[in-house]
Write a protein that holds these residues in place. Structure first.
Motif: not given
Length: 161
Positions: A42-49, A76-88
């Motif tokens: 999402k947001y042009n980044i990839s995260v494995c979590f 550490k970036t707003i994009e990574k924070l937003d991915i977690l915000r949408e998940t929890i």
């Protein structure tokens, strides 16, 4: 994060980074989903979590993440924070802790006490003599400090290989 003009193509647990003008691939990243990790692009980044719903103190949470080959989630970036915000669906521990003179991510990169990601009047517990860690609050989607012995669900992430 990708450079403008570049993109991420997700296929299962693999992300391929490409130059959108030439269509050629220049990197590949793999998320080990067999260990319970989930792959998000999402947001042009990839995260494995993944987020574990069982409540644990900070130290146990950190150890459990390490046992699965990961670390506590470090947005550490707003994009990574937003991915977690949408998940929890509840408050979760993240990889942020007060050490000596300030808040630091697990890799010891500093996190500003003036960062706008903090909740109102936060941080407010770091000077009370307890070991202080940070969690992402579900209701506000902001970061709050808390005694590390408190128990919360926690989010782990793995480095893409």
């Amino acid at each position: 994060m990708c450079t403008p003009g570049y993109g991420i193509i997700k296929s299962g647990s693999v992300a391929q980074y490409s130059n959108s003008t030439s269509g050629s691939f220049y990197a590949k990243a793999i998320c080990d989903e067999t260990s319970g990790f989930s792959f998000e692009v999402k947001y042009n980044i990839s995260v494995c979590f993944f987020v574990l719903p069982e409540k644990r103190d900070f130290v146990t949470s950190k150890g459990n993440c390490r046992d699965t080959g990961g670390t506590l989630y470090t947005p550490k970036t707003i994009e990574k924070l937003d991915i977690l915000r949408e998940t929890i669906v509840s408050d979760v521990w993240i990889g942020l802790k007060y050490v000596d003179d300030g808040f630091y991510w697990d890799d010891m990169e500093p996190f500003s006490m003036e960062n706008p990601w903090w909740g109102p009047l936060q941080p407010d517990n770091y000077d009370k003599g307890n070991v202080i860690c940070a969690h992402l609050e579900y209701k506000t989607k902001l970061i709050y400090d808390k005694d590390c012995t408190a128990t919360y669900p926690y989010a782990c992430e793995s480095v893409l290989k």
